[in-house]
Design a protein around this motif. Sequence first.
Motif, PDB file in Angstrom:
ATOM      1  N   UNK A 152       0.837  -1.200   0.000  1.00 54.34           N
ATOM      2  CA  UNK A 152       0.000   0.000   0.000  1.00 54.34           C
ATOM      3  C   UNK A 152       0.874   1.254   0.000  1.00 54.34           C
ATOM      4  N   UNK A 153       0.432   2.270  -0.709  1.00 55.08           N
ATOM      5  CA  UNK A 153       1.187   3.522  -0.774  1.00 55.08           C
ATOM      6  C   UNK A 153       1.411   4.089   0.629  1.00 55.08           C
ATOM      7  N   UNK A 154       0.439   3.975   1.490  1.00 57.66           N
ATOM      8  CA  UNK A 154       0.560   4.552   2.837  1.00 57.66           C
ATOM      9  C   UNK A 154       1.696   3.874   3.603  1.00 57.66           C
ATOM     10  N   UNK A 155       1.779   2.545   3.517  1.00 61.83           N
ATOM     11  CA  UNK A 155       2.827   1.834   4.232  1.00 61.83           C
ATOM     12  C   UNK A 155       4.198   2.065   3.615  1.00 61.83           C
ATOM     13  N   UNK A 156       4.237   2.206   2.288  1.00 60.77           N
ATOM     14  CA  UNK A 156       5.521   2.364   1.606  1.00 60.77           C
ATOM     15  C   UNK A 156       6.080   3.777   1.762  1.00 60.77           C
ATOM     16  N   UNK A 157       5.194   4.776   1.917  1.00 52.96           N
ATOM     17  CA  UNK A 157       5.651   6.165   1.960  1.00 52.96           C
ATOM     18  C   UNK A 157       5.155   6.923   3.196  1.00 52.96           C
ATOM     19  N   UNK A 158       3.846   7.068   3.339  1.00 52.57           N
ATOM     20  CA  UNK A 158       3.286   7.957   4.360  1.00 52.57           C
ATOM     21  C   UNK A 158       3.675   7.535   5.774  1.00 52.57           C
ATOM     22  N   UNK A 159       3.577   6.267   6.076  1.00 50.25           N
ATOM     23  CA  UNK A 159       3.892   5.810   7.423  1.00 50.25           C
ATOM     24  C   UNK A 159       5.359   6.010   7.766  1.00 50.25           C
ATOM     25  N   UNK A 160       6.183   6.180   6.732  1.00 52.45           N
ATOM     26  CA  UNK A 160       7.625   6.352   6.932  1.00 52.45           C
ATOM     27  C   UNK A 160       8.045   7.809   6.800  1.00 52.45           C
ATOM     28  N   UNK A 161       7.091   8.719   6.966  1.00 47.65           N
ATOM     29  CA  UNK A 161       7.364  10.163   6.963  1.00 47.65           C
ATOM     30  C   UNK A 161       7.866  10.659   5.601  1.00 47.65           C
ATOM     31  N   UNK A 162       7.404  10.025   4.523  1.00 52.35           N
ATOM     32  CA  UNK A 162       7.742  10.477   3.170  1.00 52.35           C
ATOM     33  C   UNK A 162       6.508  11.150   2.601  1.00 52.35           C
ATOM     34  N   UNK A 163       6.544  12.489   2.562  1.00 50.50           N
ATOM     35  CA  UNK A 163       5.389  13.281   2.184  1.00 50.50           C
ATOM     36  C   UNK A 163       4.946  13.083   0.748  1.00 50.50           C
ATOM     37  N   UNK A 164       3.794  13.687   0.430  1.00 47.58           N
ATOM     38  CA  UNK A 164       3.212  13.530  -0.907  1.00 47.58           C
ATOM     39  C   UNK A 164       4.095  14.094  -1.998  1.00 47.58           C
ATOM     40  N   UNK A 165       4.977  15.056  -1.654  1.00 46.76           N
ATOM     41  CA  UNK A 165       5.845  15.665  -2.661  1.00 46.76           C
ATOM     42  C   UNK A 165       7.235  15.040  -2.686  1.00 46.76           C
ATOM     43  N   UNK A 166       7.406  13.926  -1.982  1.00 41.07           N
ATOM     44  CA  UNK A 166       8.736  13.301  -1.954  1.00 41.07           C
ATOM     45  C   UNK A 166       9.068  12.757  -3.354  1.00 41.07           C
ATOM     46  N   UNK A 167      10.269  13.003  -3.861  1.00 42.74           N
ATOM     47  CA  UNK A 167      10.608  12.571  -5.228  1.00 42.74           C
ATOM     48  C   UNK A 167      10.553  11.067  -5.440  1.00 42.74           C
ATOM     49  N   UNK A 168      10.692  10.274  -4.384  1.00 46.12           N
ATOM     50  CA  UNK A 168      10.660   8.816  -4.552  1.00 46.12           C
ATOM     51  C   UNK A 168       9.293   8.313  -4.989  1.00 46.12           C
ATOM     52  N   UNK A 169       8.266   9.130  -4.814  1.00 48.15           N
ATOM     53  CA  UNK A 169       6.927   8.713  -5.196  1.00 48.15           C
ATOM     54  C   UNK A 169       6.703   8.761  -6.704  1.00 48.15           C
ATOM     55  N   UNK A 170       7.536   9.472  -7.440  1.00 47.09           N
ATOM     56  CA  UNK A 170       7.311   9.667  -8.868  1.00 47.09           C
ATOM     57  C   UNK A 170       7.581   8.390  -9.641  1.00 47.09           C
ATOM     58  N   UNK A 171       7.184   8.368 -10.904  1.00 46.46           N
ATOM     59  CA  UNK A 171       7.405   7.215 -11.770  1.00 46.46           C
ATOM     60  C   UNK A 171       8.876   6.987 -12.038  1.00 46.46           C
TER      61      UNK A 171
END
Length: 374
Positions: A152-171
């Motif tokens: 899940x996106x939340x577990x992979x990013x949000x729960x780990x303090x990686x905000x919506x604008x974090x570059x790792x989220x991009x394609x």
Amino acid sequence: MSGPNTEYDPVEVTPLQTAEVEAARDAALAAIAAASDLEQLKQVRLDHAGDRSPLALANREIGALPPQARKEAGQRVGKARDAVAQALAARLEVLEAEHEERMLVEETVDVTLPTDRALRGARHPITTMSEKLADVFVAMGWEVAEGPWVEAEWLNFDALNMGADHPARTMQDTFWLEPADAALVLRTHTSPVQARTMLTREPPIYVVCPGRVYRTDEVDATHSPVFHQIEGLVVDEGITMAHLKGTLDHMTAALFGEGISTRFRPSYFPFTEPSAEMDMVCFVCRGTGALSGGGGTEGERCRTCRGEGWIELGGCGVVNPRVLTACGIDPERYTGFAFGFGIDRMLMFRHGVEDLRDVFEGDVRFAQPFGTEI
């Protein structure tokens, strides 16, 4: 009124003279007969039957003759070219037959010989390396935790303090699964396993998380879209960076021998604060940066660490209080540390593997030298 003029100039163009045509034909036939293999015959064809061959150039000169002389010259040249073409075809048939016979002799395989043609299998070195790493921590009382590859996106990013604008989220870094509103990814690190552990267990937590991860990297000698990581997580009362340092020192000594320690360099990761890059003393030169004794010429730069004396392993740090809060753990009572590094990279520098593609191509000849243990 006078009649038609049937007289013509009998002078021939030199290449069309009988002696010249016969000489060109005879030279071509001799060269064809002398060709001993297909490659030589190919060159003879170009020299004596190609567009720039003597007979081909003579054929072009027919147009320079008076009309009454063209028929005889054309027949003369045509017969010579036909003779060359027939000789080429006959010689080609002979040489091809000889080539096939030679191949049958030189490439013969005696299938009646008794032999074990099936290569013996071997455990993949990534598997044995992962298990060896896990065993180091299991021996200290830790547990091995696992999680799904589709996360899940939340577990992979949000729960780990990686905000919506974090570059790792991009394609550019992440494989997103369709449909887009499903908010599912192929996990980019094994850190979601840490989040799942904190959500389902009460502290104290001591887990190590080996596994496969995915990022949109191009395939080359040092990168792959599929690779392996191992991460560790501790959450307990009174945990500090000192506990982290002692744990990593024990791990490197267990894997590479006594005297191999680690060092920290300040860094930044969203899920730890403070954060550090961890290096270990080079296990070849023992931190000197130069080879000696049986490893090479005295004073020669160590190839494993490139003369630095240290080898970079990965990242680590104290678990960010925001991560603890997101996973339902009281940051006022509990602290923790986390670390992670690439298993593939450790395998490469430990065993001198120069191309990461060899690790994933599935060739049993790569795995065989490692045997069942590393």
